[in-house]
Enzyme design. Structure first.
Site, PDB file in Angstrom:
ATOM      1  N   HIS A  10      -8.278 -59.685   4.285  1.00 24.39           N
ATOM      2  CA  HIS A  10      -9.668 -60.149   4.342  1.00 24.39           C
ATOM      3  C   HIS A  10     -10.488 -59.324   3.360  1.00 24.39           C
ATOM      4  O   HIS A  10     -10.536 -58.103   3.461  1.00 24.39           O
ATOM      5  CB  HIS A  10     -10.186 -59.976   5.769  1.00 24.39           C
ATOM      6  CG  HIS A  10     -11.571 -60.511   5.962  1.00 24.39           C
ATOM      7  ND1 HIS A  10     -11.841 -61.853   5.971  1.00 24.39           N
ATOM      8  CD2 HIS A  10     -12.757 -59.887   6.136  1.00 24.39           C
ATOM      9  CE1 HIS A  10     -13.132 -62.039   6.160  1.00 24.39           C
ATOM     10  NE2 HIS A  10     -13.717 -60.853   6.263  1.00 24.39           N
ATOM     11  N   ASP A  46     -14.226 -59.030   1.976  1.00 26.33           N
ATOM     12  CA  ASP A  46     -15.612 -59.471   2.036  1.00 26.33           C
ATOM     13  C   ASP A  46     -16.141 -59.592   0.608  1.00 26.33           C
ATOM     14  O   ASP A  46     -16.053 -58.644  -0.178  1.00 26.33           O
ATOM     15  CB  ASP A  46     -16.431 -58.472   2.856  1.00 26.33           C
ATOM     16  CG  ASP A  46     -16.098 -58.576   4.341  1.00 26.33           C
ATOM     17  OD1 ASP A  46     -15.904 -59.718   4.807  1.00 26.33           O
ATOM     18  OD2 ASP A  46     -16.007 -57.544   5.010  1.00 26.33           O
ATOM     19  N   ASP A 106     -13.857 -64.101  10.271  1.00 26.84           N
ATOM     20  CA  ASP A 106     -14.775 -62.970  10.473  1.00 26.84           C
ATOM     21  C   ASP A 106     -16.236 -63.393  10.558  1.00 26.84           C
ATOM     22  O   ASP A 106     -17.122 -62.562  10.445  1.00 26.84           O
ATOM     23  CB  ASP A 106     -14.576 -61.972   9.309  1.00 26.84           C
ATOM     24  CG  ASP A 106     -15.300 -60.671   9.540  1.00 26.84           C
ATOM     25  OD1 ASP A 106     -15.440 -60.275  10.713  1.00 26.84           O
ATOM     26  OD2 ASP A 106     -15.745 -60.050   8.555  1.00 26.84           O
ATOM     27  N   HIS A 131     -20.515 -64.358   4.441  1.00 28.46           N
ATOM     28  CA  HIS A 131     -20.851 -63.943   5.806  1.00 28.46           C
ATOM     29  C   HIS A 131     -21.323 -62.502   5.978  1.00 28.46           C
ATOM     30  O   HIS A 131     -21.448 -62.033   7.114  1.00 28.46           O
ATOM     31  CB  HIS A 131     -19.704 -64.269   6.766  1.00 28.46           C
ATOM     32  CG  HIS A 131     -18.433 -63.493   6.529  1.00 28.46           C
ATOM     33  ND1 HIS A 131     -17.335 -64.045   5.926  1.00 28.46           N
ATOM     34  CD2 HIS A 131     -18.090 -62.224   6.815  1.00 28.46           C
ATOM     35  CE1 HIS A 131     -16.367 -63.147   5.869  1.00 28.46           C
ATOM     36  NE2 HIS A 131     -16.802 -62.022   6.400  1.00 28.46           N
TER      37      HIS A 131
HETATM   38 ZN   LIG Z   1     -15.710 -60.264   6.644  1.00 29.66          ZN
END
Ligand SMILES: [Zn+2]
Length: 1001
Positions: free
Chosen positions: A227, A229, A339, A544
């Protein structure tokens, strides 16, 4: 200092230079000690190390690693290409130079290590989410050439798994004892000084791992994941390097582990690697073709699941799926949002419309109050669309491949009696990192070992295919997947929220006007590539941790720059479209304006007061009627059917009335009365004031920018310190207004202009706040005389109802919720709606509607929201239901102002491109088709929650109309019939329809 007209370059060239100040200025610009908050050194940066290695010839036949330990994230480059990421936090500290040194191999190797001044989780000071520390030092603690002892390593992994089995399987399980005694025996046979004893020890372990499960054992689908971001505790720019570091490491692991699969989302990140690391990208493409590097998600980024508009969510998929198809030859079948902070009840329909029937997340495991009752289930949206949904029961997207996680996956799985398969996503995540060799080696020992679930490398397609086969027993969850945490993210970073709403509007208007221009003149150059660029900027900012406001200051700065770019370029594109659409009506450069051209981008006729430039250059007001999705020349300004009256009473209160509504305001700008004109029905609750500001203490437990806790409600303080009492600012006629100022908290000020326009059914509150608070939450409240157990909130292409009471823990956990342009509380025959132009946080408890305005968290951005804010909200009392009262249309009107442009003539017939006959149906989007330059796509939705039939009328030269999906692929072989009244369309509640309209050339 610049005087008007002088070119900045010339002014600079003419300046005298003081040698010392110039020298020192440049020194400070690169200083590591001074002005790092604003100099080059303080920016996100990497530094480079050149590493020259000579491997001793005596190491022939040995496995040789280059070991590097540093607290910044590193990347090894060899022969001009990135070859592997090195991160201590991600447990990657060695680069394999050779697995068995041969004489023929080069013994002298030159490597470069690029080191970033951030760890996996940025560069915060103290706690993870603390703002970045520009003075933080990063050190290299180890750079060594070593011989790797693989036998010892393998034994260590064997013993780790056996020990975990012994500890975690429990005393009631005989496998626990078998594992323990095997491990004990391994210690007996193992002489650590004699490698010749190791194989016997390994055989003991292999005997345990080789004992198989029965048929019924739970099956775990393990998938490598990372993951990343797209921005969070680091800026977008660093994410590009994070992708490269993480993914190049995955490619290295794939080369030596043929079973490894890796699941990877976010088209934007693929696009970054494609443009910045083309060599690496080519390798990724190879592994995608082999089905091992698996693109998932189908969206441009893993966006926020609540705040983006319906159309923006469609564009996340449209941009994402088109990218995946173009780059990898196929679209994604799974939506992937592990997430994100909650999921709109409109998502199932949007997914279905984009070729996706499967969804994976795990974030609801973060719920503070209620445990979500399923891990595998059908999720049904507001229109009835259903998608198969899986939450990895291990409650994580960054597992390490440990025994404990596999056991948790089975134990925690709430649907294990219904389906026998679960996902495990392994690999360091959030800041990147990804899988490691050790994770793979652990799971190799758990492939099929009696007592442990079967752990096999898999793909999302394999997992969901088997879940689909076993789905007959699965339950269904209807409505939103609300996250009972992070509810401050609807409000934090108000400028980002405002930028998002405004830019969604700008791109809507540019597309409508450009599509109309194209339809009227096929030689018009529809700005497809510019619009794609601007949409991608907007979509990126919906990531997000950006739109929710949970990012560092550097990210906020980037995001606001992107919005500024959309505003700038959008204004220019709009001007070009209007020029083409109605150029002959526009005022020539040197000419004299005879009239005003008024453009309406919404699909209904509007009569509103607009402000335009009068003959003397002053702003003048006019009442104008504009046709639906079209334009008209403002002729002799219409007289208002009933002028606005504004009267100041002796007690300092002000009354305003426009023949539609009547209000009474006290000296603090609060509504003491709100009525429909000619009605005695009072909308403000007895003894209460509406438009009441309230300030709350806002200190969450940890996640500062993210969370507002329930206990903040116990700290409510009404804002009552008057700085300037209410004064009439516009006397009435077409518009009446009154203004006042308040002190908020210790040192913030709020100024509001309350505006009532002729014919308008709502009163607007134009608000300006100088916000200087710390850990405070500002809301505005409307206690209304309406009783209902549910309030209604607008969401993407529709609305949802949520309770106004706290009967159950599920109701109470929704003490702070989100909405788009409006919320409404209605009883039979009467209700009150609150509209807004840039807010998302809201609540309705009992009879009090609250709009959340501003927060002041300090992590991860210590400066969050400390600035000047401008926003507008409105209140609308109505008879009947909110549907029949036109609340939805009013909220659009507030958000999409009419455009007024000086015109060269005083008369021309009004022109409307589109209209819709049913008030239940909203024509939201008009754009050029992606693959057909001679066609436009229109998107409509049923907004009332009803079954509706409507005629879509158009004055455009339409030759063919076809229903299509959200990716603009035709849904039927037969086109829709073009009839006298237009195209007949039927809708089920909240259904979204897209239609491809082919234009005559
Ligand atoms: Zn995230």
């Amino acid at each position: 200092m610049r005087s008007g007209g002088a070119a900045p370059g010339m002014a600079a060239g003419a300046m005298l230079k003081h040698r010392r100040t110039a020298l020192e200025r440049v020194e400070k610009f690169v200083s590591a000690a001074y002005f790092t908050d604003c100099n080059l050194r303080g920016r996100w940066e990497t530094c480079w190390f050149k590493v020259e290695l000579s491997i001793p010839p005596a190491w022939a036949g040995r496995e040789v690693h280059f070991v590097w330990e540093s607290d910044g994230e590193g990347m090894v480059w060899r022969d001009g290409q990135p070859v592997q990421g090195l991160t201590k936090e991600g447990e990657k500290t060695s680069y394999i130079l050779t697995s068995c040194l041969k004489e023929s191999e080069p013994h002298s190797v030159t490597l470069y290590v690029e080191l970033a001044c951030n760890g996996l989780f940025g560069a915060g000071k103290g706690t993870m989410i603390a703002p970045p520390d520009p003075n933080r030092r990063f050190t290299v603690s180890k750079a060594e050439l070593v011989v790797f002892n693989r036998d010892v390593y393998e034994l260590l992994v064997d013993l780790e798994i056996l020990l975990d089995m012994a500890r975690l399987l429990g005393e009631e399980n005989q496998r626990s004892f078998q594992a323990l005694y095997a491990a004990n025996q391994m210690v007996n046979v193992c002489d650590v000084t004699d490698p010749a004893t190791f194989p016997a020890a390994r055989d003991l372990a292999a005997a345990i791992f080789g004992q198989r499960n029965g048929e019924s054992q739970h099956s775990i689908h393990a998938m490598g994941h990372c993951h990343i971001d797209s921005a969070w505790l680091w800026p977008y720019e660093e994410t590009i390097r994070k992708c490269a570091r993480s993914w190049v490491t995955v490619i290295r692991l794939m080369e030596s582990n043929p079973e490894l699969t890796f699941v990877c989302s976010q088209a934007q990140q693929f696009e970054w690697v494609r443009s910045w690391y083309p060599g690496l990208y080519a390798q990724i493409q190879d592994y995608v073709a082999k089905g091992r590097f698996v693109p998932v998600g189908g969206t441009w980024v893993e966006m926020d699941g609540n705040l983006p508009s319906g159309e923006a969510m469609v564009r996340q998929f449209l941009q994402g799926q088109r990218f995946f198809r173009e780059q990898f030859g196929r679209i994604c079948s799974e939506f992937w949002l592990p997430d994100t902070f909650g999921y709109s009840a409109q998502l199932p329909q949007l997914m279905r419309g984009c070729g996706i029937g499967r969804f994976l997340t795990q974030k609801l495991s973060w719920n503070l109050v209620n445990a979500f009752p399923h891990h595998t289930f059908f999720w049904e949206g507001i229109d009835g669309s259903r998608v198969l949904t899986h939450f990895p029961p291990g409650d994580s997207y960054g597992m390490l491949g440990r025994v404990e996680e596999m056991l948790k996956t089975v134990k925690n799985n709430k649907d294990k009696g219904r389906v026998n398969h679960s996902a495990v996503l392994f690999g360091f995540g959030d800041g990147g990192g990804g899988p490691t060799q050790k994770m793979l080696d652990r799971m190799k020992r758990m492939r099929d070992t009696d007592g442990l679930p079967r752990v096999q490398m898999s793909t999302p397609d394999r997992l969901f295919s088997v879940l689909e086969k076993e789905s007959s027993q699965l339950c269904t969850w209807v409505g939103e997947l609300f996250l009972e945490l992070h509810n401050g993210t609807y409000t934090t970073q108000a400028q980002i929220k405002k930028g998002n709403r405004e830019c969604e509007r700008i791109l809507h208007d540019v597309e409508v006007l450009s599509a109309l221009a194209l339809a009227q003149d096929s030689s018009f150059q529809y700005p497809a590539s510019q619009l794609q660029r601007l949409w991608r900027l907007l979509l990126l900012n919906q990531f997000h941790d950006v739109l929710p406001g949970s990012c560092i200051q550097l990210v906020v700065e980037d995001a606001l720059q992107y919005y500024a770019e959309i505003r700038r370029a959008g204004a220019q594109l709009q001007e070009e479209a209007v020029q083409s659409l109605c150029g002959d009506l526009l005022q020539p450069e040197s000419g004299h304006a005879e009239g005003t051209l008024v453009l309406n981008t919404l699909p209904w006729e509007r009569t509103e007061v607009i402000s335009r430039t009068g003959p003397a250059g002053a702003e003048v007001l006019a009442l104008v009627t504009a046709p639906s999705m079209g334009y008209a020349i403002l002729r002799e300004p219409l007289p208002p059917p009933q002028p606005v009256t504004v009267v100041k009473q002796e007690d300092g209160s002000v009354t305003m009335e426009n023949g539609v509504i009547a209000v009474c305001l006290d000296a603090m700008g609060r509504l003491t009365s709100l009525r429909l004109a000619h009605s005695e029905r009072e909308a403000v609750a007895d003894g209460c004031c509406a438009n009441q500001f309230a300030l709350f203490d806002d200190v969450p437990l940890y996640w500062d920018a993210w969370d507002v806790m329930d206990y903040h409600l116990e700290t409510r303080k009404p804002v009552t310190t008057l700085l300037k009492p209410l004064e009439i600012t516009l006397a009435g006629g077409l518009r009446g207004s009154a203004s006042f100022s308040l002190r908020v908290g210790k040192s913030s000020t709020l100024t509001q202009e309350i505006v009532l326009d002729a014919t308008c059914p709502y009163i607007r509150f134009l608000t300006q706040v100088e916000w200087k608070e710390s850990h405070k939450f500002l809301k505005v409240e409307f206690p209304v005389q309406v009783r209902s157990t549910n309030a209604t909130y607008e969401i993407q292409f529709g609305h949802v109802q949520r309770p106004t009471h706290w009967n159950t823990s599920w109701d109470w956990a929704r003490f702070e919720v989100w909405a788009h342009k409006w919320m409404d509380l209605s009883e039979h025959g009467f209700g009150v709606a609150v509209l807004n132009d840039s807010k998302y946080g809201a609540s309705a408890r009992g009879n009090v509607l609250s709009l959340s305005l501003l927060r002041a968290p300090k992590s991860p951005d210590a400066t969050a929201d400390i600035t000047q804010h401008h926003f507008t909200y409105a209140v609308l009392p109505h008879r009947g239901s909110f549907q029949d009262a036109g609340v939805i249309q009013c909220a659009y009107n507030l958000n999409f102002p009419l455009h007024a442009v000086p015109a060269s003539c005083a008369q021309c017939p009004a022109w409307s491109a589109f209209s819709v006959s049913s008030p239940a149906v909203v024509l939201e989007t008009v754009k050029q088709a992606e693959d057909r330059p001679d066609a436009v796509v229109v998107r409509l939705y049923e907004a009332h929650g009803s079954t509706a039939v409507t005629w879509l009328r158009s004055s455009l030269p339409v030759t063919e109309a076809m229903l299509c999906d959200l990716l603009e692929q035709p849904l039927a072989k037969e086109p829709l019939a073009l009839e006298q009244q237009g195209v007949r369309l039927s809708f089920t509640p909240f259904q979204v329809l897209s239609i491809l309209l082919v234009l005559r050339q």
